[in-house]
Design a protein around this motif. Sequence first.
Motif, PDB file in Angstrom:
ATOM      1  N   ILE A  34       0.841  -1.207   0.000  1.00  0.00           N
ATOM      2  CA  ILE A  34       0.000   0.000   0.000  1.00  0.00           C
ATOM      3  C   ILE A  34       0.872   1.252   0.000  1.00  0.00           C
ATOM      4  O   ILE A  34       0.605   2.212  -0.721  1.00  0.00           O
ATOM      5  CB  ILE A  34      -0.974  -0.015   1.205  1.00  0.00           C
ATOM      6  CG1 ILE A  34      -2.002  -1.133   1.036  1.00  0.00           C
ATOM      7  CG2 ILE A  34      -1.675   1.334   1.360  1.00  0.00           C
ATOM      8  CD1 ILE A  34      -2.854  -1.381   2.268  1.00  0.00           C
ATOM      9  N   GLN A  35       1.949   1.228   0.794  1.00  0.00           N
ATOM     10  CA  GLN A  35       2.873   2.352   0.840  1.00  0.00           C
ATOM     11  C   GLN A  35       3.480   2.602  -0.537  1.00  0.00           C
ATOM     12  O   GLN A  35       3.556   3.744  -0.997  1.00  0.00           O
ATOM     13  CB  GLN A  35       3.980   2.097   1.860  1.00  0.00           C
ATOM     14  CG  GLN A  35       4.992   3.217   1.960  1.00  0.00           C
ATOM     15  CD  GLN A  35       6.144   2.873   2.886  1.00  0.00           C
ATOM     16  OE1 GLN A  35       6.308   1.735   3.314  1.00  0.00           O
ATOM     17  NE2 GLN A  35       6.955   3.858   3.197  1.00  0.00           N
ATOM     18  N   ASP A  36       3.894   1.542  -1.214  1.00  0.00           N
ATOM     19  CA  ASP A  36       4.474   1.675  -2.551  1.00  0.00           C
ATOM     20  C   ASP A  36       3.461   2.269  -3.528  1.00  0.00           C
ATOM     21  O   ASP A  36       3.807   3.125  -4.359  1.00  0.00           O
ATOM     22  CB  ASP A  36       4.976   0.321  -3.060  1.00  0.00           C
ATOM     23  CG  ASP A  36       6.179  -0.200  -2.276  1.00  0.00           C
ATOM     24  OD1 ASP A  36       6.824   0.609  -1.570  1.00  0.00           O
ATOM     25  OD2 ASP A  36       6.455  -1.411  -2.372  1.00  0.00           O
ATOM     26  N   GLU A  37       2.193   1.854  -3.411  1.00  0.00           N
ATOM     27  CA  GLU A  37       1.152   2.389  -4.287  1.00  0.00           C
ATOM     28  C   GLU A  37       0.960   3.884  -4.061  1.00  0.00           C
ATOM     29  O   GLU A  37       0.850   4.664  -5.010  1.00  0.00           O
ATOM     30  CB  GLU A  37      -0.167   1.647  -4.061  1.00  0.00           C
ATOM     31  CG  GLU A  37      -0.175   0.221  -4.559  1.00  0.00           C
ATOM     32  CD  GLU A  37      -1.420  -0.552  -4.131  1.00  0.00           C
ATOM     33  OE1 GLU A  37      -2.340   0.058  -3.529  1.00  0.00           O
ATOM     34  OE2 GLU A  37      -1.470  -1.766  -4.393  1.00  0.00           O
ATOM     35  N   TYR A  38       0.928   4.292  -2.787  1.00  0.00           N
ATOM     36  CA  TYR A  38       0.743   5.712  -2.488  1.00  0.00           C
ATOM     37  C   TYR A  38       1.956   6.528  -2.915  1.00  0.00           C
ATOM     38  O   TYR A  38       1.823   7.662  -3.392  1.00  0.00           O
ATOM     39  CB  TYR A  38       0.439   5.932  -1.005  1.00  0.00           C
ATOM     40  CG  TYR A  38      -1.014   5.710  -0.675  1.00  0.00           C
ATOM     41  CD1 TYR A  38      -2.000   6.556  -1.163  1.00  0.00           C
ATOM     42  CD2 TYR A  38      -1.408   4.655   0.115  1.00  0.00           C
ATOM     43  CE1 TYR A  38      -3.338   6.358  -0.873  1.00  0.00           C
ATOM     44  CE2 TYR A  38      -2.746   4.429   0.408  1.00  0.00           C
ATOM     45  CZ  TYR A  38      -3.707   5.299  -0.086  1.00  0.00           C
ATOM     46  OH  TYR A  38      -5.022   5.095   0.196  1.00  0.00           O
ATOM     47  N   GLU A  39       3.153   5.988  -2.747  1.00  0.00           N
ATOM     48  CA  GLU A  39       4.344   6.704  -3.196  1.00  0.00           C
ATOM     49  C   GLU A  39       4.314   6.890  -4.715  1.00  0.00           C
ATOM     50  O   GLU A  39       4.709   7.942  -5.224  1.00  0.00           O
ATOM     51  CB  GLU A  39       5.612   5.968  -2.760  1.00  0.00           C
ATOM     52  CG  GLU A  39       5.890   6.119  -1.274  1.00  0.00           C
ATOM     53  CD  GLU A  39       7.050   5.272  -0.776  1.00  0.00           C
ATOM     54  OE1 GLU A  39       7.575   4.440  -1.539  1.00  0.00           O
ATOM     55  OE2 GLU A  39       7.422   5.453   0.393  1.00  0.00           O
ATOM     56  N   ALA A  40       3.819   5.902  -5.445  1.00  0.00           N
ATOM     57  CA  ALA A  40       3.688   6.033  -6.894  1.00  0.00           C
ATOM     58  C   ALA A  40       2.667   7.111  -7.245  1.00  0.00           C
ATOM     59  O   ALA A  40       2.883   7.916  -8.165  1.00  0.00           O
ATOM     60  CB  ALA A  40       3.282   4.689  -7.508  1.00  0.00           C
ATOM     61  N   LYS A  41       1.558   7.151  -6.504  1.00  0.00           N
ATOM     62  CA  LYS A  41       0.543   8.184  -6.746  1.00  0.00           C
ATOM     63  C   LYS A  41       1.110   9.574  -6.461  1.00  0.00           C
ATOM     64  O   LYS A  41       0.860  10.526  -7.214  1.00  0.00           O
ATOM     65  CB  LYS A  41      -0.685   7.941  -5.870  1.00  0.00           C
ATOM     66  CG  LYS A  41      -1.555   6.795  -6.327  1.00  0.00           C
ATOM     67  CD  LYS A  41      -2.758   6.618  -5.423  1.00  0.00           C
ATOM     68  CE  LYS A  41      -3.599   5.434  -5.848  1.00  0.00           C
ATOM     69  NZ  LYS A  41      -4.765   5.252  -4.980  1.00  0.00           N
ATOM     70  N   ILE A  42       1.869   9.697  -5.373  1.00  0.00           N
ATOM     71  CA  ILE A  42       2.456  10.991  -5.008  1.00  0.00           C
ATOM     72  C   ILE A  42       3.437  11.449  -6.077  1.00  0.00           C
ATOM     73  O   ILE A  42       3.441  12.620  -6.469  1.00  0.00           O
ATOM     74  CB  ILE A  42       3.121  10.915  -3.620  1.00  0.00           C
ATOM     75  CG1 ILE A  42       2.044  10.813  -2.533  1.00  0.00           C
ATOM     76  CG2 ILE A  42       4.022  12.125  -3.369  1.00  0.00           C
ATOM     77  CD1 ILE A  42       2.571  10.525  -1.148  1.00  0.00           C
ATOM     78  N   SER A  43       4.259  10.543  -6.586  1.00  0.00           N
ATOM     79  CA  SER A  43       5.216  10.949  -7.622  1.00  0.00           C
ATOM     80  C   SER A  43       4.485  11.363  -8.896  1.00  0.00           C
ATOM     81  O   SER A  43       4.906  12.296  -9.582  1.00  0.00           O
ATOM     82  CB  SER A  43       6.229   9.843  -7.895  1.00  0.00           C
ATOM     83  OG  SER A  43       5.609   8.731  -8.483  1.00  0.00           O
ATOM     84  N   LYS A  44       3.369  10.702  -9.218  1.00  0.00           N
ATOM     85  CA  LYS A  44       2.581  11.099 -10.396  1.00  0.00           C
ATOM     86  C   LYS A  44       1.982  12.483 -10.186  1.00  0.00           C
ATOM     87  O   LYS A  44       1.997  13.320 -11.099  1.00  0.00           O
ATOM     88  CB  LYS A  44       1.464  10.093 -10.666  1.00  0.00           C
ATOM     89  CG  LYS A  44       0.595  10.535 -11.838  1.00  0.00           C
ATOM     90  CD  LYS A  44      -0.184   9.456 -12.453  1.00  0.00           C
ATOM     91  CE  LYS A  44      -1.065   9.859 -13.592  1.00  0.00           C
ATOM     92  NZ  LYS A  44      -1.075  11.224 -14.050  1.00  0.00           N
ATOM     93  N   ILE A  45       1.481  12.751  -9.000  1.00  0.00           N
ATOM     94  CA  ILE A  45       0.903  14.068  -8.712  1.00  0.00           C
ATOM     95  C   ILE A  45       1.985  15.141  -8.808  1.00  0.00           C
ATOM     96  O   ILE A  45       1.752  16.230  -9.342  1.00  0.00           O
ATOM     97  CB  ILE A  45       0.216  14.069  -7.324  1.00  0.00           C
ATOM     98  CG1 ILE A  45      -1.048  13.212  -7.373  1.00  0.00           C
ATOM     99  CG2 ILE A  45      -0.106  15.484  -6.869  1.00  0.00           C
ATOM    100  CD1 ILE A  45      -1.673  12.943  -6.017  1.00  0.00           C
TER     101      ILE A  45
END
Length: 165
Positions: A34-45
Motif C-alpha cells: 500500500i505504501q508503494d502504491e501511495y508513493e507512486a501516486k504521489i510521484s505522479k501528482i
Amino acid sequence: MGKHPLYNQTGLQKNNKSHVLYALADKQMELKQIQDEYEAKISKIKSDLEAMEQVICLFDGDCDKTIKKLNVKFSNRKPRARNSHFINGECKKLVLSVLRTSTGQLTTSDISLKVQDLKKIDKSDNALNKNIQKIVVQILRTLEKSQIIEQVGKDGLSIIWKIKN
C-alpha cells in the motif's frame, strides 16, 4: 505458501515460528505494498504539478510570481478542526430550528442551551457549555451576515436574536 519469506522451499515453516509471526509478516507485506502504491501516486501528482507549472509559464510571462502566489495561498490553508458533538452543518440546522420553533426572541445563551437539549449534551460541564456557546455565536454571526437572522437587542452582555422577516 512457497513465496512467503518466512517459509522454506517445501512450504513448511522455518524454525517452528508461531502463526502470529506469520500473520504479522503478511500484514507488514500488505502495508508495504500500500505504501508503494501511495508513493507512486504521489510521484505522479508531483509530475502533474510540474507540468501544470510549465503550462502556466506558457501563458504568463511572469510565471514565477504567479506560482509563488499560488504556493503561498495553498500553504496558508489550515485543516478545519472538526467538532466531536456535531457533524458538518448539524449545529447550524439546530440553531435555525430553535429560532423557528421559538415563540419569541432568544438570547445567545438560550439558543445554546436549547441546542444542547436537542442534541442531549450534558449541561453540567461549564467548559463544554462555553465551547458550544462559541460555536453557536459563530453560527449566529454567519447567519446574520447571510441576512437570515437579525439582532433585536441586548440583555446584559447577551445578544437577543430572531429570524428576519
